[in-house]
Design a protein around this motif. Structure first.
Motif, PDB file in Angstrom:
ATOM      1  N   LEU A  69       0.874  -1.171   0.000  1.00 50.99           N
ATOM      2  CA  LEU A  69       0.000   0.000   0.000  1.00 50.99           C
ATOM      3  C   LEU A  69       0.911   1.219   0.000  1.00 50.99           C
ATOM      4  O   LEU A  69       1.651   1.451   0.953  1.00 50.99           O
ATOM      5  N   GLY A  70       0.879   1.980  -1.086  1.00 50.00           N
ATOM      6  CA  GLY A  70       1.913   2.959  -1.342  1.00 50.00           C
ATOM      7  C   GLY A  70       1.735   4.292  -0.654  1.00 50.00           C
ATOM      8  O   GLY A  70       0.713   4.568  -0.016  1.00 50.00           O
ATOM      9  N   PRO A  71       2.744   5.148  -0.796  1.00 48.34           N
ATOM     10  CA  PRO A  71       2.751   6.469  -0.161  1.00 48.34           C
ATOM     11  C   PRO A  71       1.593   7.354  -0.612  1.00 48.34           C
ATOM     12  O   PRO A  71       0.940   7.090  -1.621  1.00 48.34           O
ATOM     13  N   VAL A  72       1.381   8.436   0.154  1.00 50.64           N
ATOM     14  CA  VAL A  72       0.312   9.379  -0.171  1.00 50.64           C
ATOM     15  C   VAL A  72       0.846  10.610  -0.898  1.00 50.64           C
ATOM     16  O   VAL A  72       0.068  11.385  -1.451  1.00 50.64           O
ATOM     17  N   GLN A  73       2.159  10.812  -0.895  1.00 51.99           N
ATOM     18  CA  GLN A  73       2.752  11.964  -1.573  1.00 51.99           C
ATOM     19  C   GLN A  73       3.213  11.578  -2.972  1.00 51.99           C
ATOM     20  O   GLN A  73       3.876  10.550  -3.158  1.00 51.99           O
ATOM     21  N   GLY A  74       2.866  12.415  -3.944  1.00 51.35           N
ATOM     22  CA  GLY A  74       3.186  12.115  -5.328  1.00 51.35           C
ATOM     23  C   GLY A  74       4.664  11.949  -5.587  1.00 51.35           C
ATOM     24  O   GLY A  74       5.077  11.090  -6.376  1.00 51.35           O
ATOM     25  N   GLN A  75       5.525  12.758  -4.909  1.00 50.65           N
ATOM     26  CA  GLN A  75       6.966  12.651  -5.138  1.00 50.65           C
ATOM     27  C   GLN A  75       7.491  11.291  -4.709  1.00 50.65           C
ATOM     28  O   GLN A  75       8.309  10.669  -5.394  1.00 50.65           O
ATOM     29  N   GLN A  76       7.038  10.826  -3.556  1.00 46.93           N
ATOM     30  CA  GLN A  76       7.454   9.505  -3.073  1.00 46.93           C
ATOM     31  C   GLN A  76       6.954   8.415  -4.017  1.00 46.93           C
ATOM     32  O   GLN A  76       7.702   7.502  -4.393  1.00 46.93           O
ATOM     33  N   SER A  77       5.702   8.511  -4.395  1.00 48.15           N
ATOM     34  CA  SER A  77       5.097   7.463  -5.209  1.00 48.15           C
ATOM     35  C   SER A  77       5.724   7.382  -6.593  1.00 48.15           C
ATOM     36  O   SER A  77       5.958   6.293  -7.125  1.00 48.15           O
ATOM     37  N   ALA A  78       6.020   8.546  -7.189  1.00 49.24           N
ATOM     38  CA  ALA A  78       6.652   8.557  -8.502  1.00 49.24           C
ATOM     39  C   ALA A  78       8.062   7.968  -8.445  1.00 49.24           C
ATOM     40  O   ALA A  78       8.542   7.404  -9.430  1.00 49.24           O
ATOM     41  N   ALA A  79       8.716   8.089  -7.302  1.00 43.28           N
ATOM     42  CA  ALA A  79      10.053   7.527  -7.151  1.00 43.28           C
ATOM     43  C   ALA A  79      10.037   6.010  -7.039  1.00 43.28           C
ATOM     44  O   ALA A  79      10.923   5.331  -7.564  1.00 43.28           O
ATOM     45  N   VAL A  80       9.024   5.454  -6.371  1.00 43.68           N
ATOM     46  CA  VAL A  80       9.009   4.001  -6.148  1.00 43.68           C
ATOM     47  C   VAL A  80       8.279   3.243  -7.250  1.00 43.68           C
ATOM     48  O   VAL A  80       8.512   2.039  -7.439  1.00 43.68           O
ATOM     49  N   ALA A  81       7.414   3.920  -8.012  1.00 38.75           N
ATOM     50  CA  ALA A  81       6.611   3.227  -9.026  1.00 38.75           C
ATOM     51  C   ALA A  81       7.452   2.452 -10.041  1.00 38.75           C
ATOM     52  O   ALA A  81       7.134   1.288 -10.345  1.00 38.75           O
ATOM     53  N   PRO A  82       8.531   3.023 -10.602  1.00 38.14           N
ATOM     54  CA  PRO A  82       9.312   2.266 -11.586  1.00 38.14           C
ATOM     55  C   PRO A  82       9.950   1.004 -11.005  1.00 38.14           C
ATOM     56  O   PRO A  82      10.145   0.022 -11.723  1.00 38.14           O
ATOM     57  N   VAL A  83      10.249   1.040  -9.725  1.00 35.26           N
ATOM     58  CA  VAL A  83      10.921  -0.099  -9.101  1.00 35.26           C
ATOM     59  C   VAL A  83       9.960  -1.257  -8.883  1.00 35.26           C
ATOM     60  O   VAL A  83      10.293  -2.417  -9.157  1.00 35.26           O
ATOM     61  N   VAL A  84       8.751  -0.964  -8.400  1.00 35.72           N
ATOM     62  CA  VAL A  84       7.794  -2.058  -8.214  1.00 35.72           C
ATOM     63  C   VAL A  84       7.374  -2.628  -9.561  1.00 35.72           C
ATOM     64  O   VAL A  84       7.117  -3.840  -9.671  1.00 35.72           O
ATOM     65  N   GLU A  85       7.338  -1.780 -10.582  1.00 33.65           N
ATOM     66  CA  GLU A  85       7.062  -2.298 -11.926  1.00 33.65           C
ATOM     67  C   GLU A  85       8.175  -3.244 -12.378  1.00 33.65           C
ATOM     68  O   GLU A  85       7.913  -4.310 -12.930  1.00 33.65           O
ATOM     69  N   ALA A  86       9.423  -2.849 -12.141  1.00 37.99           N
ATOM     70  CA  ALA A  86      10.552  -3.688 -12.553  1.00 37.99           C
ATOM     71  C   ALA A  86      10.576  -5.009 -11.812  1.00 37.99           C
ATOM     72  O   ALA A  86      10.926  -6.052 -12.379  1.00 37.99           O
ATOM     73  N   ARG A  87      10.186  -4.991 -10.531  1.00 38.05           N
ATOM     74  CA  ARG A  87      10.174  -6.213  -9.724  1.00 38.05           C
ATOM     75  C   ARG A  87       8.861  -6.979  -9.826  1.00 38.05           C
ATOM     76  O   ARG A  87       8.714  -8.048  -9.234  1.00 38.05           O
ATOM     77  N   LYS A  88       7.884  -6.426 -10.531  1.00 37.54           N
ATOM     78  CA  LYS A  88       6.589  -7.077 -10.744  1.00 37.54           C
ATOM     79  C   LYS A  88       5.881  -7.389  -9.427  1.00 37.54           C
ATOM     80  O   LYS A  88       5.437  -8.508  -9.169  1.00 37.54           O
ATOM     81  N   VAL A  89       5.781  -6.363  -8.597  1.00 34.08           N
ATOM     82  CA  VAL A  89       5.071  -6.464  -7.319  1.00 34.08           C
ATOM     83  C   VAL A  89       3.936  -5.450  -7.345  1.00 34.08           C
ATOM     84  O   VAL A  89       4.172  -4.266  -7.600  1.00 34.08           O
TER      85      VAL A  89
END
Length: 387
Positions: free
Chosen positions: A115-135
């Motif tokens: 369940l991801g962060p509420v701030q757009g800056q945090q979420s935009a930073a982690v989104a590519p990584v969870v996509e790469a790891r397929k989680v």
């Protein structure tokens, strides 16, 4: 949050690179190791601001999620002996901390969904990584671009601009056509609304934006813009600021002599406007959920939340609640609590939609949409004035 756009992007790229390096050394993803079917215990990890300037959003979402977990497990919704488990971790307003905690969750093979962060800056930073790891990750708030970017990123908050049209319609209907905007230019959701979406809405409704003043997240003294706007005396001022900023800005605007209509945003909902006292009376603001809604699902949620936490839920709690129910529906629909099974189920439910605390929920891709309502603060409580 006070960085320039260029610096934010550069920092996000550094964070992503570091996360990818760390994640590459992590454990084998659950989707590769787990057998199909629903596990007895499905672990979720929430990474969101539980302290700091937007803790009201993170804490609200965490409480809503907690209530949903309790209900799902008590109802044995996923089957006899099957339960959700949720661990909440504080990202404390820091991109780097959010990145580190999401990376840690990625490396835990028992974590099925984040369940991801509420701030757009945090979420935009982690989104590519969870996509790469397929989680799979389900965000709340985080309405800026760069968050829902692929098959594993989902958002359980309708972007504010998708229901903010209620405000433009209200202004047009009340013949409040000369409008000024005071907005936080370093908070992406509010900046995009002020600079792109609201001007388009205003044009469509025949409104005239007479002034648009940007401020920083660190701004807490609004004397100069307050005096300028009070002298201009527009019919209405659209206040697109964080909650604590809104209190100061509205107070100083009234002190400067402005007596017109305030139009806020979801940061003013759920009683937050009360901190401005008499200066916020009759303020209106579009929200994706209000505790004053009268539809049955909303009323059931409000009652359950009040019984559990002793207070009315804010919009953030409804978002966190519906996010976890979305996950539960997803697991049940796919019959598979692995990472891949949860992803498949989330996508299936996004195609079908479901009814939650926020009403009839639909999706555009992996991105939630809700009807939204327009609320008014009367000085004591919130009332829904349109739907």
């Amino acid at each position: 949050m006070t960085w320039t756009s260029t610096r934010r992007k550069a920092t996000a790229l550094v964070v992503v690179a570091a996360m990818l390096s760390l994640a590459g050394c992590g454990a084998t993803p659950t989707s590769e190791a787990a057998e199909a079917g629903i596990a007895d215990e499905i672990k979720m990890v929430g990474v969101r601001d539980l302290t700091g300037p937007v803790a009201y959003a993170g804490v609200g979402a965490a409480r809503g999620a907690e209530l949903a977990v309790q209900e799902i497990n008590a109802q044995k919704y996923l089957g006899e002996g099957k339960s959700l488990v949720l661990d909440e971790i504080d990202s404390a307003g820091a991109i780097e901390r959010a990145a580190a905690e999401v990376t840690r969750a990625l490396s835990d093979k028992d974590v099925g969904v984040i369940l991801g962060p509420v701030q757009g800056q945090q979420s935009a930073a982690v989104a590519p990584v969870v996509e790469a790891r397929k989680v799979p990750i389900v965000f709340t708030q985080s309405a800026s671009d760069g968050v829902v970017i692929g098959d594993y990123t989902f958002r359980a908050t309708a972007p504010m601009h998708t229901f903010y049209g209620h405000a433009a319609e209200f202004l047009a209907n009340q013949d409040l056509t000369n409008v000024a905007v005071l907005y936080n230019s370093t908070y992406p959701t509010l900046a995009e609304l002020a600079e792109t979406h609201f001007p388009a809405m205003a044009q469509a409704e025949g409104l005239n934006i007479v002034e648009s003043i940007p401020v920083q997240t660190t701004t807490q003294d609004f004397t100069s813009p307050a005096q300028k706007l009070a002298q201009m005396n527009p019919d209405a001022i659209v206040v697109l600021l964080l909650s604590s900023q809104s209190v100061t800005a509205m107070t100083q605007l009234r002190q400067a002599g402005y007596a017109g209509q305030f139009v806020g945003n979801t940061n003013n909902a759920g009683g937050n406007a009360a901190q401005a006292g008499q200066h916020a009376v009759d303020m209106v603001y579009p929200v994706d959920f209000s505790a004053a809604q009268q539809d049955p699902h909303a009323k059931e949620f409000v009652e359950a939340y009040r019984n559990e936490f002793g207070e009315l839920p804010q919009t953030y709690a409804a978002e966190g609640y519906d996010a976890v129910w979305w996950i539960a529906h997803a697991i049940k629909a796919s019959g598979d609590s692995s990472r891949e099974g949860i992803r498949d189920g989330l996508e299936l439910m996004a195609r079908e939609g479901f009814t939650g605390a926020m009403g009839e929920i639909t999706f555009e891709g992996n991105d939630m949409r809700v009807p939204g309502v327009l609320a008014r603060w009367d000085g004591n409580q919130e009332a829904v004035i349109s739907d």
